[in-house]
Enzyme design. Structure first.
Site, PDB file in Angstrom:
ATOM      1  N   ARG A  47      35.800  39.372  40.149  1.00 29.91           N
ATOM      2  CA  ARG A  47      36.004  40.774  39.780  1.00 29.91           C
ATOM      3  C   ARG A  47      35.088  41.104  38.601  1.00 29.91           C
ATOM      4  O   ARG A  47      35.402  40.811  37.447  1.00 29.91           O
ATOM      5  CB  ARG A  47      37.458  41.036  39.398  1.00 29.91           C
ATOM      6  CG  ARG A  47      37.740  42.516  39.071  1.00 29.91           C
ATOM      7  CD  ARG A  47      38.951  42.675  38.191  1.00 29.91           C
ATOM      8  NE  ARG A  47      40.197  42.561  38.929  1.00 29.91           N
ATOM      9  CZ  ARG A  47      41.392  42.483  38.340  1.00 29.91           C
ATOM     10  NH1 ARG A  47      41.478  42.478  37.017  1.00 29.91           N
ATOM     11  NH2 ARG A  47      42.488  42.363  39.067  1.00 29.91           N
ATOM     12  N   SER A 116      45.750  45.799  47.160  1.00 34.72           N
ATOM     13  CA  SER A 116      46.638  46.019  46.019  1.00 34.72           C
ATOM     14  C   SER A 116      47.675  47.084  46.356  1.00 34.72           C
ATOM     15  O   SER A 116      47.353  48.112  46.968  1.00 34.72           O
ATOM     16  CB  SER A 116      45.838  46.470  44.797  1.00 34.72           C
ATOM     17  OG  SER A 116      44.980  45.449  44.345  1.00 34.72           O
ATOM     18  N   LYS A 147      43.363  45.974  33.152  1.00 31.28           N
ATOM     19  CA  LYS A 147      43.534  47.232  33.890  1.00 31.28           C
ATOM     20  C   LYS A 147      44.144  48.237  32.923  1.00 31.28           C
ATOM     21  O   LYS A 147      45.351  48.512  32.948  1.00 31.28           O
ATOM     22  CB  LYS A 147      44.454  47.023  35.112  1.00 31.28           C
ATOM     23  CG  LYS A 147      43.869  46.180  36.214  1.00 31.28           C
ATOM     24  CD  LYS A 147      42.908  46.982  37.078  1.00 31.28           C
ATOM     25  CE  LYS A 147      42.456  46.183  38.283  1.00 31.28           C
ATOM     26  NZ  LYS A 147      41.609  46.950  39.204  1.00 31.28           N
TER      27      LYS A 147
END
Length: 217
Positions: A47, A116, A147
């Site tokens: 990521r 997700s 996040k």
């Protein structure tokens, strides 16, 4: 890539590792992933949204070979084109990415696809799309620095997901060594841990302690 073998790695190692080079205390993803693998993590997601496309591609070629040699599974977050370009084992998408049925058409039947979810409505939609999806993410359980704008969903949604998900799930969001017992007690069998691993001075020891908690709860 054999889907069944990929999901065996998902369950058997307990931890879903995720890269986050910007919070890895100056270490690069190659070093971080090497230590993850040594500690026993076999399911690893790349990521990295801030790097340019060429940098991501070159790095993922190295990581793909490292993870493959270790018998692991390599997942790319969001970038379907990158997953195809480096022949990763799969891709993980969010609610604002391309629809699962479209991504499945692009990547074929041999690669894994994760999605997700953040609430009961998204979970039920994932259940309806289970012929396209292989596993779901559930969270963020707690607030998480990786996040920033994501509102934590807490344990109410995790409890619902454990009882109602028709797909394997991974709990994610602010999970650390000091609070992982609560997540495991709620029924999660696989957990995604980011900052607690990548910021650890000794990643191998950290992963070994986490896995001990998972498999000896």
């Amino acid at each position: 890539m054999n889907l069944r073998a990929g999901m065996e790695s998902f369950f058997n190692t307990g931890i879903y590792g995720i890269t986050a080079e910007n919070i890895s205390n100056g270490r690069d993803n190659i070093e971080i992933v090497r230590d993850m693998l040594e500690g026993g993590i076999k399911f690893i997601q790349y990521r990295e949204k801030e790097k340019d496309a060429l940098s991501r591609y070159e790095e993922c070629l190295i990581l793909r070979d490292m993870i493959k040699q270790a018998g692991g599974v390599f997942i790319i977050d969001d970038f379907v084109d990158l997953a195809l370009a480096v022949d990763a084992d799969g891709v993980h998408i969010g609610q604002s990415d391309l629809p699962p049925r479209v991504v499945r058409k692009l990547i074929g039947r041999e690669k894994l696809l994760g999605l997700s979810t953040h609430n009961t409505e998204e979970l039920e939609q994932a259940n309806e799309l289970k012929k396209y999806i292989d596993y779901i993410g559930v969270g963020p359980i707690h607030a998480t620095a990786t996040k920033i704008n994501a509102e934590p969903v807490g344990f109410e949604y995790l409890d619902y997901a454990v009882k109602n998900a028709q797909l394997p799930l991974v709990a994610i969001g602010g999970i650390k060594e000091q609070n992982i017992d609560d997540v495991l007690h709620a029924g999660a069998k696989t957990v995604a841990i980011v900052s607690d691993i990548v910021q650890s001075e000794n990643i191998v020891s950290k992963v070994e302690r986490l896995r001990d908690k998972i498999f000896n709860k």
